[in-house]
Design an enzyme around this catalytic site. Sequence first.
Site, short mmCIF file in Angstrom:
data_model
loop_
_atom_site.label_atom_id
_atom_site.label_comp_id
_atom_site.label_asym_id
_atom_site.label_seq_id
_atom_site.Cartn_x
_atom_site.Cartn_y
_atom_site.Cartn_z
N ILE A 1 -1.28 7.48 -3.32
CA ILE A 1 -0.95 8.90 -3.12
C ILE A 1 0.13 9.12 -2.07
O ILE A 1 0.53 10.25 -1.83
CB ILE A 1 -2.20 9.72 -2.74
CG1 ILE A 1 -2.87 9.15 -1.48
CG2 ILE A 1 -3.19 9.78 -3.91
CD1 ILE A 1 -4.05 9.99 -0.99
N GLY A 2 0.62 8.04 -1.48
CA GLY A 2 1.68 8.21 -0.50
C GLY A 2 2.10 6.89 0.11
O GLY A 2 1.47 5.86 -0.12
N ASP B 1 6.28 11.85 17.41
CA ASP B 1 6.79 12.18 16.07
C ASP B 1 6.18 13.49 15.59
O ASP B 1 5.58 13.57 14.51
CB ASP B 1 6.50 11.05 15.08
CG ASP B 1 7.38 11.15 13.83
OD1 ASP B 1 8.40 11.88 13.87
OD2 ASP B 1 7.07 10.48 12.82
N PHE C 1 5.12 2.19 7.60
CA PHE C 1 4.12 1.25 8.11
C PHE C 1 2.97 1.03 7.14
O PHE C 1 1.92 0.53 7.53
CB PHE C 1 3.57 1.74 9.45
CG PHE C 1 4.59 1.82 10.54
CD1 PHE C 1 5.68 0.97 10.56
CD2 PHE C 1 4.48 2.77 11.54
CE1 PHE C 1 6.64 1.04 11.57
CE2 PHE C 1 5.43 2.86 12.54
CZ PHE C 1 6.51 1.99 12.56
N GLY C 2 3.11 1.41 5.89
CA GLY C 2 2.02 1.15 4.95
C GLY C 2 1.95 2.18 3.85
O GLY C 2 2.65 3.19 3.86
N ILE D 1 -0.66 4.61 1.28
CA ILE D 1 -1.93 5.33 1.31
C ILE D 1 -2.45 5.49 -0.11
O ILE D 1 -1.70 5.86 -1.02
CB ILE D 1 -1.79 6.71 1.98
CG1 ILE D 1 -1.24 6.56 3.40
CG2 ILE D 1 -3.14 7.41 2.05
CD1 ILE D 1 0.24 6.75 3.51
N GLY E 1 4.54 5.17 3.67
CA GLY E 1 5.31 5.36 4.89
C GLY E 1 5.91 4.04 5.29
O GLY E 1 5.69 3.02 4.64
N LYS F 1 -5.56 3.46 3.89
CA LYS F 1 -4.22 3.05 4.29
C LYS F 1 -4.14 1.53 4.33
O LYS F 1 -4.98 0.88 4.97
CB LYS F 1 -3.89 3.64 5.67
CG LYS F 1 -2.43 3.52 6.07
CD LYS F 1 -2.15 4.37 7.31
CE LYS F 1 -0.67 4.37 7.65
NZ LYS F 1 -0.36 5.25 8.80
#
Length: 415
Positions: free
Chosen positions: A15-16, A128, A20-21, A23, A18, A38
């Site tokens: 579902i996503g 961030d 760094f990994g 999800i 980034g 994650k």
Amino acid sequence: MELRVGNRYRLGRKIGSGSFGDIYLGTDIAAAEEVAIKLECVKTKHPQLHIESKIYKMMQGGVGIPTIKWCGAEGDYNVMVMELLGPSLEDLFNFCSRKFSLKTVLLLADQMISRIEYIHSKNFIHRDVKPDNFLMGLGKKGNLVYIIDFGLAKKYRDARTHQHIPYRENKNLTGTARYASINTHLGIEQSRRDDLESLGYVLMYFNLGSLPWQGLKAATKRQKYERISEKKMSTPIEVLCKGYPSEFATYLNFCRSLRFDDKPDYSYLRQLFRNLFHRQGFSYDYVFDWNMLKFGANRAAEDAERERREREERLRHPRNPAARGLPSTASGRLRGTQEVTPSTPLTPTSHTANTSPRPVSGMERERKVSMRLHRGAPVNVSSSDLTGRQETSRMSTSQIPSRVASSGLPSTVHR
């Protein structure tokens, strides 16, 4: 083949992602509930998930801080399992045609300042602060803002002595350039003041729809950062905030006036916006712009469906008076949805009746609604920073249309 994590969590669709990994949607088999999972490859050059999970654990118990259900390694992956949350403020901003009302901005500002204050109280800065990293809760927690993604967080003081980190220069930009503080652009070590300045830009982004330094063209990322920095520094705060209440300029001027190791006056900043909220005559009913948009959409769709059914019924039973005004109670359930009874009241109360966009009689048909799965992140909340009544929203965040709810996580979320 069914994939499991920690012998308890079933791995679902992605579902996503980034930097760094990735999800994934998951299922807690024992509790029969959805979770967010994650994953980070153990062979990645700079593993971050273990560090991020440790920071999450240090933050546990705070208002709007994600609850971690399990951390560990599974095969070639580092894993962190968290509770599922709703859409990000960036998702909702897009859903609302990239413009929030003053009321919604002020409701959000109050909670967002508190989230940042809590993180600072735990000796960390976020580094961030952006709309993608604030998510709304689901169900009973649908009016509450959560902060996520501690992949770039940093300890700014010693936990025991509170000795502040030293002032440094020539630092690379960490975070998102659009919302970065001027000092961050100048290469100065970040501290508490920078998180709050970034929040000021987020609030003006919500007011304006975009910031003056968006959309600048450049050949390289470094050149783009330089152009953003130049535009940001050459745009006076009063110009940025022109046409909006002076409190927004006051907020940003206050943040920029802080010294490197100053402790910000969070209460002053919250009160600044609360006073404006009261002067505007707003009510702490926690009805956000997306609640009202969905409410109107539901009403229009229901009215059209009811009229269609009434016409068909009259054609079938032209002499039956009971056929007229038949309520539209039948609804086909969508695949992958579950019917729930919202925890928040759908009938107006004494402080929301004047803002109700539809009569009470029509609201009963809203009592059963379809709830689509939302993007992943966790849940943990207290009502300590809510000065109003959080249970009065007529529609919860979990009921926004599927074009937002099923959109998944933006690629920049959950590093």
